[in-house]
Design an enzyme around this catalytic site. Structure first.
Site, PDB file in Angstrom:
ATOM      1  N   LYS A 109     -52.241 -73.675   2.553  1.00 48.93           N
ATOM      2  CA  LYS A 109     -52.103 -72.939   0.481  1.00 48.93           C
ATOM      3  C   LYS A 109     -51.651 -71.767   1.237  1.00 48.93           C
ATOM      4  CE  LYS A 109     -51.528 -75.622  -3.196  1.00 48.93           C
ATOM      5  NZ  LYS A 109     -51.271 -76.850  -2.535  1.00 48.93           N
TER       6      LYS A 109
HETATM    7  N1  GLU Z   1     -47.207 -78.730  -3.350  1.00 49.73           N
HETATM    8  C1  GLU Z   1     -47.592 -79.908  -2.760  1.00 49.73           C
HETATM    9  C2  GLU Z   1     -49.814 -80.707  -3.017  1.00 49.73           C
HETATM   10  O1  GLU Z   1     -50.339 -80.160  -3.263  1.00 49.73           O
HETATM   11  C3  GLU Z   1     -47.258 -80.235  -1.374  1.00 49.73           C
HETATM   12  C4  GLU Z   1     -47.302 -78.965   0.023  1.00 49.73           C
HETATM   13  C5  GLU Z   1     -46.529 -80.318   1.224  1.00 49.73           C
HETATM   14  O2  GLU Z   1     -45.334 -80.733   0.975  1.00 49.73           O
HETATM   15  O3  GLU Z   1     -47.070 -79.643   2.113  1.00 49.73           O
HETATM   16  O4  GLU Z   1     -49.221 -81.369  -2.257  1.00 49.73           O
END
Ligand code: GLU
Length: 423
Positions: free
Chosen positions: A113
């Site tokens: 993240k």
């Molecule tokens: N931000 C989204 C999540 O929390 C998608 C992450 C992604 O597609 O890599 O799942």
């Protein structure tokens, strides 16, 4: 590059909850403390300063992070968040949840993240472009299609991904679409990616309703958040026949016991920028939305909104977590005691990363699927995930969250143990 060291234990907040969930899964699985320690810490994390020249010529310095929790099953994967609440600990928790989410839905990634502590609504598009590009430049050594693939999250979108992709490509000297997902379709994005998370939320919500013997046409829902996840969840719930009686955004909440006209509401939001002031509803206190007498509650905003202050008052019989970490562990236990079925975030909101994976697959093959193919394959994966979590929960006497975490942790642990520890 500044490499920080993660603490082994955190006291509170999303990271404390994420670590406790891991502890509980390790207990169920009977793994040793070594494996526990390995999974509790991110494999790599980077903190960066982002100097920004504002449009008025002044200089501001923002803080940014990228945390890569695990690589055992493949490259790290996860969104980039722009929010004033972003902290290193929050990003650590979100990265760990991404690892479990990818493992649970069997997409071949580890978890990561990123975040920048910024309120994007206070900056011009040109400023956001400069922030994104400088951040991308700082974290460039640790991202890439085989290393770590960012995607949108709160406060970021397709345009942010286009800027990241362009900055990365300019640095390496050739175009690398696969460094991000959630790109615009014109740059190799996938059809159906923007709506993927909310479609997935609704697939699991409908499965949970059926499991509880409820018929969509005779049920009601409240949705907290009217952004990328909340608005789509409200729309697809309404399309499935569920009466969506309340929604909220950062400015306020609205309610209509007869059901909101979501199409009209979306038009209102497109012009006014908020759900407030919508003609077909009354304004209510946003906190009261969470305790409305509805069948389904979809928290689709931020962490920790269902907590010990309101868990006893939640009247929904099903909570479907569109957001990451919307329920604190303490509140989760209260909901479980009270018989509320909680469809956990790492299952309910996995549609986004599933279609990110589809985007990556399509890009690698330079062969694009139709929107219909994307949506059908997404539904298949979400329902497989739902069935497997429900089966594990029933067989082992666990909540859906415990079952989901146990399944995910065991897959990551298996991959790690099979690969072995180097050296
Ligand atoms: N931000 C989204 C999540 O929390 C998608 C992450 C992604 O597609 O890599 O799942």
């Amino acid at each position: 590059m500044a490499i920080a060291t993660a603490p082994a234990v955190a006291e509170a907040g999303p990271l404390g909850d994420a670590l406790q969930q891991l502890d509980a899964a390790i207990d169920v699985l009977g793994y040793d403390q070594g494996l526990h320690r390995l999974l509790a810490r991110p494999r790599r994390e980077m903190s960066v300063s982002i100097p920004l020249r504002r449009d008025d010529g002044s200089i501001e310095v923002l803080s940014g992070y990228r945390v890569q929790h695990n690589f055992s099953r493949g490259p790290a994967k996860g969104g980039l968040r722009f929010s004033p609440q972003v902290s290193l600990d929050e990003v650590r928790a979100l990265a760990m949840w991404m690892t479990w989410k990818c493992a649970l839905l069997d997409v071949p990634y580890g978890g990561a993240k990123g975040g920048i502590t910024i309120d994007p609504t206070m900056y011009s598009t040109a400023e956001l472009s400069r922030v994104t590009r400088r951040y991308t430049n700082e974290i460039l050594p640790i991202i890439g299609p085989e290393k770590d693939i960012p995607a949108p999250d709160i406060g970021t979108d397709e345009q942010t991904m286009a800027w990241m992709m362009d900055t990365y490509s300019a640095n390496v000297g050739y175009t690398v679409p696969a460094v991000v997902t959630g790109k615009p379709v014109s740059l190799g994005g996938s059809l159906g990616r923007p709506s993927a998370t909310s479609r997935g939320v609704v697939h699991t919500a409908l499965a949970a309703l059926a499991y509880r013997g409820l018929v969509p046409a005779r049920t009601s829902a409240a949705v907290q958040g009217f952004g990328k996840v909340g608005a789509g969840s409200a729309r697809f719930l309404a399309e499935a026949g569920v009466r969506v009686v309340a929604v909220s955004d950062r400015y306020g909440a609205i309610h209509n016991a007869a059901g909101l006209d979501i199409t009209a509401l979306e038009l209102h939001v497109a012009t006014c920028g908020t759900v407030c002031g919508f003609g077909g509803a009354a304004e209510i206190d946003p906190d009261d939305l969470l305790t409305l007498d509805v069948d389904v509650l979809v928290p689709a905003a931020v962490e920790g909104v269902i907590n010990l202050r309101n868990a006893h008052d939640i009247r929904a019989s099903i909570v479907v977590e569109g957001a990451n970490g919307p329920t604190t562990n303490d509140a989760d236990a209260v909901l479980d005691d009270r018989g509320v079925l909680v469809v956990p975030d790492i299952l309910a909101n996995a549609g986004g990363v599933i279609v990110s994976y589809f985007e990556w697959v399509q890009g690698n093959q330079a062969y694009w699927w139709t929107a219909d193919q994307v949506e059908k394959r997404l539904e298949t994966r979400m329902l497989q995930g739902w069935r497997s979590v429900l089966e594990t929960a029933t067989r082992r006497g666990l909540t859906l969250r415990q079952a989901a975490t146990v399944t995910a942790v065991s897959r990551v642990a298996d991959a790690h143990l099979t690969r072995g520890l180097y050296p």
